[in-house]
Enzyme design. Structure first.
Site, short mmCIF file in Angstrom:
data_model
loop_
_atom_site.label_atom_id
_atom_site.label_comp_id
_atom_site.label_asym_id
_atom_site.label_seq_id
_atom_site.Cartn_x
_atom_site.Cartn_y
_atom_site.Cartn_z
N ARG A 98 0.61 -1.05 -0.03
CA ARG A 98 -0.08 -0.06 -0.03
C ARG A 98 0.68 0.79 -0.02
NH1 ARG A 98 -3.31 2.92 4.60
NH2 ARG A 98 -3.86 4.37 3.22
N HIS A 144 -3.55 10.50 0.16
CA HIS A 144 -2.56 10.34 1.96
C HIS A 144 -2.07 11.58 1.98
CE1 HIS A 144 -1.50 7.43 4.72
NE2 HIS A 144 -1.37 8.72 5.51
N GLU A 189 -7.91 8.38 6.10
CA GLU A 189 -7.80 9.15 7.09
C GLU A 189 -8.72 10.63 7.00
OE1 GLU A 189 -4.97 8.26 10.37
OE2 GLU A 189 -5.18 6.23 10.59
N ASN A 329 -8.03 1.79 9.69
CA ASN A 329 -6.20 1.86 10.02
C ASN A 329 -7.22 1.51 11.66
OD1 ASN A 329 -5.60 2.29 7.71
ND2 ASN A 329 -5.30 4.67 8.87
N TYR A 331 -5.09 1.30 15.63
CA TYR A 331 -3.90 1.50 16.33
C TYR A 331 -4.52 0.85 17.95
CZ TYR A 331 -1.06 2.64 12.33
OH TYR A 331 -0.74 3.19 11.09
N GLU A 386 -3.96 -0.46 7.86
CA GLU A 386 -3.41 -0.21 8.87
C GLU A 386 -3.26 -0.31 10.08
OE1 GLU A 386 -1.48 4.18 9.24
OE2 GLU A 386 -2.28 4.45 7.16
C1 NOJ Z 1 -1.85 6.88 10.08
C2 NOJ Z 1 -1.12 7.56 8.68
O1 NOJ Z 1 -1.85 7.32 8.12
C3 NOJ Z 1 -0.07 6.86 8.60
O2 NOJ Z 1 0.25 8.30 7.52
C4 NOJ Z 1 0.86 7.35 10.01
O3 NOJ Z 1 2.56 7.65 9.84
C5 NOJ Z 1 -0.02 6.72 11.10
N1 NOJ Z 1 -1.56 6.51 10.88
C6 NOJ Z 1 1.30 6.52 12.40
O4 NOJ Z 1 0.86 7.75 13.06
#
Ligand code: NOJ
Length: 481
Positions: A98, A144, A189, A329, A331, A386
């Site tokens: 990606r 992006h 995002e 995405n 985290y 992600e």
């Molecule tokens: C989301 C973003 O899409 C990416 O650009 C970023 O580096 C990561 N999160 C980590 O923060």
């Protein structure tokens, strides 16, 4: 696996194989990949005809905006070292890559009808060809966060005119790359684009108009997404057979207790975060809870109409169903509790949402999040676009291995035990990158990049070895059942 990677991996195989890690294997059809984004890795900020974008602009005009006054002028130099990046993907055994395309490299001025930069097109053709030659599928993010500066100069995303400019750019991408690209992601995002970039002043263009410009930005982005999807559907899809979606991010929002109020607050947070975009592209409109709350608060604040713009009936129809999969995405996880209504005069996204949030360690949130997506959006194909861990520099990133293993374990349970239709997992990021406001002070790469060395050499971290083994064996432990 090369020797460097094997040695690093073997140093790690004995540690903490936590009993909670699932010992079954990922289905044969499941695909693993890794990712980066143009401004974060390419460098070559003004080479071969590329135009200025909002990150070039903010870094050059306001260096203090970024940790240690850094910028993406050179970054990991992937513009010149893309073949090395593809070799790393090959070493990992990644099924797909990606990456994102820099709009200003293709259309330097951004404006519909303005000149196209052939050198930019040629660069991405070379990258895509290198991937294809190595048996790695390209998965392309069209936007992006690096808006051509000329488009910011006319107001950026809150200006509805950007729909047409994005469509112009989208067509160029489909025409030039559609033969080899079968997976398109329109926006990455958009919450960060709109809330951090226009609502707050946390990301370029650092506009700072909370509760107003952010909602207008979102409105344009959703319409631009739908326009690109319909354009593709009407003119390219039958021949090119590609699929398209939007990358939306959310943490898992866990109710702080079993109370109805906390459960409602957590659901509201999910709707204000993921639903803000996904409800529109799946069902045609913003989540009802957003519509109702922002309307009521706007009226109480003396507005005669809601600060959340309305789609027309035609727009609702046009936007509805503009996805072939949903992309996530993720985290982390957040504990959510119900909150008394705050001062009604406070104009802003957070007061419109109005819940208490506390970040928590919760890899198990992965399973809950994909179950929620499955239930909320009628069992779509789900792609994890992600997931990864930010940590200081260093090759022995055992904490990152644990992180990936626990998130993947939770994902595996969702697939095998709950029957959730997740097809791909993308580790962010392939190499260390320019991490936006944090510059180069934190890293997420599976491969370290030495940013002090003009050659920007890449070195595998322990996590690269671990991930390569997962891809090869489909197992998260030394051995699976
Ligand atoms: C989301 C973003 O899409 C990416 O650009 C970023 O580096 C990561 N999160 C980590 O923060």
């Amino acid at each position: 696996m090369d020797l460097r990677i094997l040695v690093l991996y073997l140093t790690c195989v004995f540690f903490k194989n936590s009993a909670s890690v699932d010992n079954r294997t990922f289905p044969e059809t499941f695909k693993f990949g890794s990712a980066t984004a143009s401004y974060q890795v390419e460098g070559a900020w003004n080479e071969d005809g590329k135009g200025e974008n909002i990150w070039d602009h903010v870094c050059h005009t306001n260096p203090d905006f970024i940790a240690e006054d850094d910028n993406g002028d050179v970054a990991a130099d992937s513009y010149h070292k893309y073949k090395e990046d593809v070799a790393l993907l090959k070493e990992l055994g990644a099924h797909y890559y990606r990456f994102s395309i820099s709009w200003a490299r293709i259309v330097p001025k951004g404006i519909a009808g303005s000149p196209i930069n052939q050198a930019g097109i040629d660069y991405y053709k070379r990258l895509i060809q290198e991937l294809v030659d190595n048996g790695i599928e390209p998965m392309v993010t069209m936007y992006h966060w690096d808006l051509p500066q000329t488009l910011q100069d006319i107001g950026g995303w809150p200006n509805a005119e950007l729909v047409a400019h994005f469509a112009y750019y989208a067509r160029i991408l489909f025409e030039n790359f559609g033969d080899n690209v079968k997976l398109w992601l329109t926006f990455n995002e958009p919450k960060q684009t709109c809330l951090d970039g226009y609502g707050l002043a946390g990301m370029a263009p650092a506009y700072g108009s909370i509760g107003i410009a952010d909602y207008r930005c979102t409105h344009t982005v959703i319409k631009a997404h739908a326009r690109a999807y319909r354009l593709f559907e009407e003119e390219f899809k039958a021949e090119q057979q590609g699929k398209m979606g939007m990358v939306v991010d959310t943490a898992w929002f866990e109710p702080g207790s079993d109370s109805d109020q906390d459960k409602e607050a957590a659901e509201r947070a999910l709707q204000f975060t993921y639903g803000w975009f996904a409800n529109a592209i799946v069902n045609g409109n913003y989540p009802q809870v957003m519509i109702d709350r922002i309307d009521a608060r706007s009226k109480a604040q003396g507005y005669t109409i809601s600060r959340l713009p309305e789609f027309t009936d035609d727009e609702l129809e046009y936007i509805k169903g503009t996805h072939d999969f949903v992309a996530l995405n993720i985290y982390g996880a957040v504990n959510v509790t119900w909150k008394e209504e705050t001062d009604v005069n406070d104009v802003g996204y957070w007061s419109d949402l109005n819940v208490n949030e506390q970040g928590i360690d919760g890899p198990w949130g992965m399973r809950k999040a994909v179950n929620w997506l499955s239930k909320t959006y009628n069992n779509p194909e789900i792609i994890i676009t992600e997931n990864g861990l930010a940590r200081p520099r260093g090759l022995d990133d055992d904490d990152r291995i644990n992180y990936i293993r626990e998130y993947l374990s939770s994902l595996l349970e969702a697939i095998l035990d709950d029957g959730v239709h997740v097809t791909r997992y993308t580790a962010w990021s392939l190499i260390d990158t320019f991490e936006w406001r944090s510059g180069y002070t934190t890293t997420l790469g599976l491969y370290e990049v030495d940013f002090d060395n003009p050659d920007r050499p890449r070195t595998p971290k322990a996590s690269a070895g671990y991930y390569a083994n997962v891809i090869k064996t489909r197992c998260l432990l030394d051995a699976c059942e």
